[in-house]
Design a protein around this motif. Sequence first.
Motif, PDB file in Angstrom:
ATOM      1  N   CYS A   1       1.091  -1.198  -0.091  1.00  0.00           N
ATOM      2  CA  CYS A   1      -0.243   0.102   0.150  1.00  0.00           C
ATOM      3  C   CYS A   1       0.754   1.162  -0.113  1.00  0.00           C
ATOM      4  O   CYS A   1       2.258   0.941   0.553  1.00  0.00           O
ATOM      5  CB  CYS A   1      -0.750   0.190   1.359  1.00  0.00           C
ATOM      6  SG  CYS A   1      -1.796  -1.185   1.421  1.00  0.00           S
TER       7      CYS A   1
ATOM      8  N   THR B   1       3.459   3.921  -0.132  1.00  0.00           N
ATOM      9  CA  THR B   1       4.943   4.060  -0.501  1.00  0.00           C
ATOM     10  C   THR B   1       5.339   2.565  -0.963  1.00  0.00           C
ATOM     11  O   THR B   1       6.242   2.286  -1.848  1.00  0.00           O
ATOM     12  CB  THR B   1       5.692   4.731   0.487  1.00  0.00           C
ATOM     13  OG1 THR B   1       5.272   6.032   0.299  1.00  0.00           O
ATOM     14  CG2 THR B   1       6.949   4.524   0.220  1.00  0.00           C
ATOM     15  N   SER B   2       4.948   1.582  -0.107  1.00  0.00           N
ATOM     16  CA  SER B   2       5.423   0.331  -0.381  1.00  0.00           C
ATOM     17  C   SER B   2       4.891  -0.198  -1.831  1.00  0.00           C
ATOM     18  O   SER B   2       5.542  -1.019  -2.253  1.00  0.00           O
ATOM     19  CB  SER B   2       4.749  -0.595   0.687  1.00  0.00           C
ATOM     20  OG  SER B   2       5.436  -0.333   1.833  1.00  0.00           O
TER      21      SER B   2
ATOM     22  N   ILE C   1       5.156  -6.035   0.593  1.00  0.00           N
ATOM     23  CA  ILE C   1       6.018  -5.130   1.079  1.00  0.00           C
ATOM     24  C   ILE C   1       5.337  -4.069   2.316  1.00  0.00           C
ATOM     25  O   ILE C   1       4.248  -3.600   1.983  1.00  0.00           O
ATOM     26  CB  ILE C   1       6.721  -4.106  -0.021  1.00  0.00           C
ATOM     27  CG1 ILE C   1       7.122  -5.184  -0.963  1.00  0.00           C
ATOM     28  CG2 ILE C   1       7.606  -3.227   0.201  1.00  0.00           C
ATOM     29  CD1 ILE C   1       7.329  -4.407  -2.429  1.00  0.00           C
ATOM     30  N   SER C   2       6.197  -3.999   3.067  1.00  0.00           N
ATOM     31  CA  SER C   2       5.492  -2.897   4.456  1.00  0.00           C
ATOM     32  C   SER C   2       6.474  -2.439   5.207  1.00  0.00           C
ATOM     33  O   SER C   2       7.375  -3.159   5.908  1.00  0.00           O
ATOM     34  CB  SER C   2       4.371  -3.923   5.158  1.00  0.00           C
ATOM     35  OG  SER C   2       3.698  -3.015   6.106  1.00  0.00           O
ATOM     36  N   GLN C   3       6.560  -1.345   5.422  1.00  0.00           N
ATOM     37  CA  GLN C   3       7.518  -0.677   6.387  1.00  0.00           C
ATOM     38  C   GLN C   3       7.025  -1.186   7.754  1.00  0.00           C
ATOM     39  O   GLN C   3       7.839  -1.720   8.406  1.00  0.00           O
ATOM     40  CB  GLN C   3       7.299   0.719   6.366  1.00  0.00           C
ATOM     41  CG  GLN C   3       8.421   1.637   7.091  1.00  0.00           C
ATOM     42  CD  GLN C   3       8.209   1.594   8.736  1.00  0.00           C
ATOM     43  OE1 GLN C   3       8.919   1.407   9.527  1.00  0.00           O
ATOM     44  NE2 GLN C   3       7.017   2.005   9.024  1.00  0.00           N
TER      45      GLN C   3
ATOM     46  N   THR D   1       0.286  -3.319   8.198  1.00  0.00           N
ATOM     47  CA  THR D   1      -0.854  -2.870   7.471  1.00  0.00           C
ATOM     48  C   THR D   1      -1.902  -4.138   7.266  1.00  0.00           C
ATOM     49  O   THR D   1      -1.641  -4.974   6.848  1.00  0.00           O
ATOM     50  CB  THR D   1      -0.408  -2.330   5.994  1.00  0.00           C
ATOM     51  OG1 THR D   1       0.619  -1.249   6.482  1.00  0.00           O
ATOM     52  CG2 THR D   1      -1.265  -1.752   5.427  1.00  0.00           C
TER      53      THR D   1
ATOM     54  N   VAL E   1       5.448  10.452   9.544  1.00  0.00           N
ATOM     55  CA  VAL E   1       4.469   9.506   8.989  1.00  0.00           C
ATOM     56  C   VAL E   1       4.858   9.461   7.459  1.00  0.00           C
ATOM     57  O   VAL E   1       4.624   8.177   6.727  1.00  0.00           O
ATOM     58  CB  VAL E   1       3.093  10.201   9.031  1.00  0.00           C
ATOM     59  CG1 VAL E   1       2.164   9.775   8.103  1.00  0.00           C
ATOM     60  CG2 VAL E   1       2.630   9.895  10.557  1.00  0.00           C
ATOM     61  N   ALA E   2       5.375  10.311   6.791  1.00  0.00           N
ATOM     62  CA  ALA E   2       5.748  10.117   5.339  1.00  0.00           C
ATOM     63  C   ALA E   2       7.008   9.433   5.145  1.00  0.00           C
ATOM     64  O   ALA E   2       7.893   9.579   5.742  1.00  0.00           O
ATOM     65  CB  ALA E   2       6.086  11.459   4.786  1.00  0.00           C
ATOM     66  N   SER E   3       6.641   8.219   4.584  1.00  0.00           N
ATOM     67  CA  SER E   3       7.894   7.177   4.246  1.00  0.00           C
ATOM     68  C   SER E   3       9.018   7.751   3.250  1.00  0.00           C
ATOM     69  O   SER E   3       8.591   8.278   2.259  1.00  0.00           O
ATOM     70  CB  SER E   3       7.190   5.896   3.832  1.00  0.00           C
ATOM     71  OG  SER E   3       7.693   4.852   4.057  1.00  0.00           O
TER      72      SER E   3
ATOM     73  N   GLN F   1      13.446  -0.580   0.809  1.00  0.00           N
ATOM     74  CA  GLN F   1      12.628  -1.624   0.018  1.00  0.00           C
ATOM     75  C   GLN F   1      13.127  -1.789  -1.323  1.00  0.00           C
ATOM     76  O   GLN F   1      13.406  -2.864  -1.826  1.00  0.00           O
ATOM     77  CB  GLN F   1      11.069  -1.052  -0.170  1.00  0.00           C
ATOM     78  CG  GLN F   1      10.580  -1.099   1.364  1.00  0.00           C
ATOM     79  CD  GLN F   1       9.150  -0.406   1.494  1.00  0.00           C
ATOM     80  OE1 GLN F   1       8.983   0.568   0.582  1.00  0.00           O
ATOM     81  NE2 GLN F   1       8.326  -0.594   2.407  1.00  0.00           N
TER      82      GLN F   1
ATOM     83  N   LEU G   1       3.069  11.661  -4.011  1.00  0.00           N
ATOM     84  CA  LEU G   1       2.385  11.292  -2.624  1.00  0.00           C
ATOM     85  C   LEU G   1       2.959  12.075  -1.476  1.00  0.00           C
ATOM     86  O   LEU G   1       2.283  12.446  -0.753  1.00  0.00           O
ATOM     87  CB  LEU G   1       2.450   9.705  -2.678  1.00  0.00           C
ATOM     88  CG  LEU G   1       2.046   9.243  -1.187  1.00  0.00           C
ATOM     89  CD1 LEU G   1       0.536   9.514  -1.145  1.00  0.00           C
ATOM     90  CD2 LEU G   1       2.398   7.615  -1.045  1.00  0.00           C
ATOM     91  N   LYS G   2       4.504  12.174  -1.573  1.00  0.00           N
ATOM     92  CA  LYS G   2       4.988  13.029  -0.602  1.00  0.00           C
ATOM     93  C   LYS G   2       4.562  14.500  -0.526  1.00  0.00           C
ATOM     94  O   LYS G   2       4.294  14.916   0.563  1.00  0.00           O
ATOM     95  CB  LYS G   2       6.657  13.178  -0.913  1.00  0.00           C
ATOM     96  CG  LYS G   2       7.254  11.618  -0.770  1.00  0.00           C
ATOM     97  CD  LYS G   2       7.646  11.367   0.791  1.00  0.00           C
ATOM     98  CE  LYS G   2       6.256  10.335   1.292  1.00  0.00           C
ATOM     99  NZ  LYS G   2       6.340   8.824   0.767  1.00  0.00           N
TER     100      LYS G   2
ATOM    101  N   GLU H   1       0.767  14.571   0.834  1.00  0.00           N
ATOM    102  CA  GLU H   1       0.616  14.010   2.293  1.00  0.00           C
ATOM    103  C   GLU H   1       1.138  15.018   3.256  1.00  0.00           C
ATOM    104  O   GLU H   1       0.257  14.984   4.637  1.00  0.00           O
ATOM    105  CB  GLU H   1       0.973  12.647   2.516  1.00  0.00           C
ATOM    106  CG  GLU H   1       2.430  12.313   2.589  1.00  0.00           C
ATOM    107  CD  GLU H   1       2.679  10.621   3.046  1.00  0.00           C
ATOM    108  OE1 GLU H   1       1.989  10.234   3.648  1.00  0.00           O
ATOM    109  OE2 GLU H   1       3.634  10.316   2.340  1.00  0.00           O
TER     110      GLU H   1
HETATM  111  O1  M6R Z   1       3.773   0.219   6.887  1.00  0.00           O
HETATM  112  P1  M6R Z   1       3.128   0.191   5.168  1.00  0.00           P
HETATM  113  O2  M6R Z   1       4.644   0.413   4.335  1.00  0.00           O
HETATM  114  O3  M6R Z   1       2.594  -1.197   4.893  1.00  0.00           O
HETATM  115  O4  M6R Z   1       2.398   1.451   5.007  1.00  0.00           O
HETATM  116  C1  M6R Z   1       1.935   1.416   3.656  1.00  0.00           C
HETATM  117  C2  M6R Z   1       1.242   2.829   3.674  1.00  0.00           C
HETATM  118  O5  M6R Z   1       0.300   2.924   4.653  1.00  0.00           O
HETATM  119  C3  M6R Z   1       2.341   3.972   3.629  1.00  0.00           C
HETATM  120  O6  M6R Z   1       3.454   3.972   2.692  1.00  0.00           O
HETATM  121  C4  M6R Z   1       1.793   5.508   3.687  1.00  0.00           C
HETATM  122  O7  M6R Z   1       1.465   5.455   2.317  1.00  0.00           O
HETATM  123  C5  M6R Z   1       3.042   6.494   3.869  1.00  0.00           C
HETATM  124  N1  M6R Z   1       2.264   7.548   4.567  1.00  0.00           N
HETATM  125  C6  M6R Z   1       3.282   7.242   2.650  1.00  0.00           C
HETATM  126  O8  M6R Z   1       4.427   8.100   2.982  1.00  0.00           O
END
Ligand code: M6R
Length: 614
Positions: free
Chosen positions: A306, A308-309, A352-354, A358, A404-406, A413, A490-491, A494
């Motif tokens: 989802c 950024t991932s 993929i998930s930070q 999720t 919050v912004a990845s 990744q 997206l960056k 958001e």
């Molecule tokens: O933890 P995750 O990588 O699964 O999260 C997915 C998205 O919620 C996350 O990348 C979101 O889009 C970020 N806020 C983007 O910067």
Amino acid sequence: MCGIVGYVGDKDAYPLLINGLKRLEYRGYDSAGVALIGSQGLRIHKCQGKVSDLEAHMRDVDRSGNVGIGHTRWATHGAPNDVNAHPHVSTSGDLALIHNGIIENYAPLKEELRSRGHTFRSETDTEVLVNLIEDIQRSEEVDLPEAVRLALENVVGAYAIAVIDRKSPGMLVAARKSSPLVIGIGEHGEHYLASDATPIVEHTKNVVYMEDGEIAIIDRTKGLKIRNVKNQEKTPFIQALEMHLETLEKGGYDHFMLKEIHEQPRSIRDSMRGRLNLAQGEVVLGGIKDYEQKFVNAKRILILGCGTSWHAGLVGEYLFEELARIPVEVEYASEFRYRNPIIHEDDIVIAISQSGETADTLAAIELAKGRGATIIGICNVVGSSIPRVTHAGSYTHAGPEIGVASTKAFTAQVTVLTLMALMVGHKKGTISGSRFHRLLNELDAIPSKVEQVLKNEAQIKYIADIYKNATNALYLGRGYTFPVALEGALKLKEISYIHAEGYPAAEMKHGPIALIDEEMPVFVIATKGASYEKVVSNIQEVKARKGKVIAIVTEGDTVVKGLADHAIAIPETPDALVPLLSVVPMQLISYHIAVMLGRNVDQPRNLAKSVTVE
Ligand code: M6R
């Protein structure tokens, strides 16, 4: 999505809870609250707003107590206000409960409980659960842990909860299903509870990651006991936490996001460490070693994620198709699970998930796993839920990402995906030995090239100042940089709340070009490579319509420099590695615009870091 903390021990609970909530605030910041049990009985304090608002509110109240729970909320059911803030209290006032997740069948349960005399103050699903526990406690005449267990048998949904009871003042009961919970075991018999390990690390390195379906009973005198939903006792599996406190601090930067952008030379290096072996000329990914042959034989790879991932997954598509010649489909996890996707037993699914938490990605994994596919995880948070449900995987080792912004998670990744695709391509023989070795060398040089890109920050800040008042922006890329255009847009959206769209550069003439006028900034990735000439034409099309072009170019480029309003140079690297460099100016542009607009960069409105609801 909502952060939970708890404490049971001999110390004052309040300072531990409030500091823990500050660490978890990235999970939601609509409201915050605590419940404490001390000599004055059970006290609840909560309010709309941030943890700092709660702290201000707590200045003039009794904060004593050795047992307590705390919550920071990302609103799902009910507006973000004082009443809907957690903890929620049962009708009698004896029980207080905090919750991360969603109780899907809360409406019929609420009706039933109303008919049995319970009253409700809030619009939340959580208040239903605390009353259900109380109802069972009374009607079945059982203790708190058993009442929690029986209540959860009646609940449909996802939850991490913690409950305390005025009548059992030394006890905290916690339970999880699909939402994370970690218990820290202190040296002197005290226990900490949290949604992740960040509030715990400064107190102890000994932790127990709770599994789905487990109930923890933490008692001031009897210590920790874990049961499953069938009431069978389980031995807690204690692990040593590998997390360092300084990674959770801003370290002199104004915001976590800026710190994390600047950490990328290190985080990319850490994601390659021990995996990219230049001396031996090989890639070794220990976590997926047993699945190498499956990769080599795979007829198809599905990549799920989802936000950024998902963008990192799109880069993975280009990498695997080009280097390993395996067809790839990249799916939004949320869409994948709500259709009837075709999944083969010999498919490899890369999730993929930070955060590793999720909800949509977790649910999509369960679906693919149920149909026999092999699931490989690429996650950042060690011990999170996704790595525990996948067959195998590779951690990204980016370190805690708190903004919050990845940012650094994306480049980590992409680094891991590049290593995977190179490893598979080399084993399959779909890339020549010389190309493989050249790419290994180029990948190894990426961290120092990112350092060079970061040196352009003053120029990027200058550009940010010019375009900070734009109301729309377009981001264009082609091939490997199309996902970077999506990520750049997206960056910007958001954290600055400026509307932005990412497009493949060639698609512009099929619609978005109508948006271009002298007010429109167009960020174009126009590095030297396979599509360079085509992108130059696209820039000319924008300029012909008086759009403002901010181009990311390869060092030494003169053609685009001559056309664009601004050109930000990045070092030369093969096409496959350009995303790792070109995304950095995008991150910095968004960051500086958001700061100039006075936005809350690390905690943008309406968002949370870990999205544990579907
Ligand atoms: O933890 P995750 O990588 O699964 O999260 C997915 C998205 O919620 C996350 O990348 C979101 O889009 C970020 N806020 C983007 O910067």
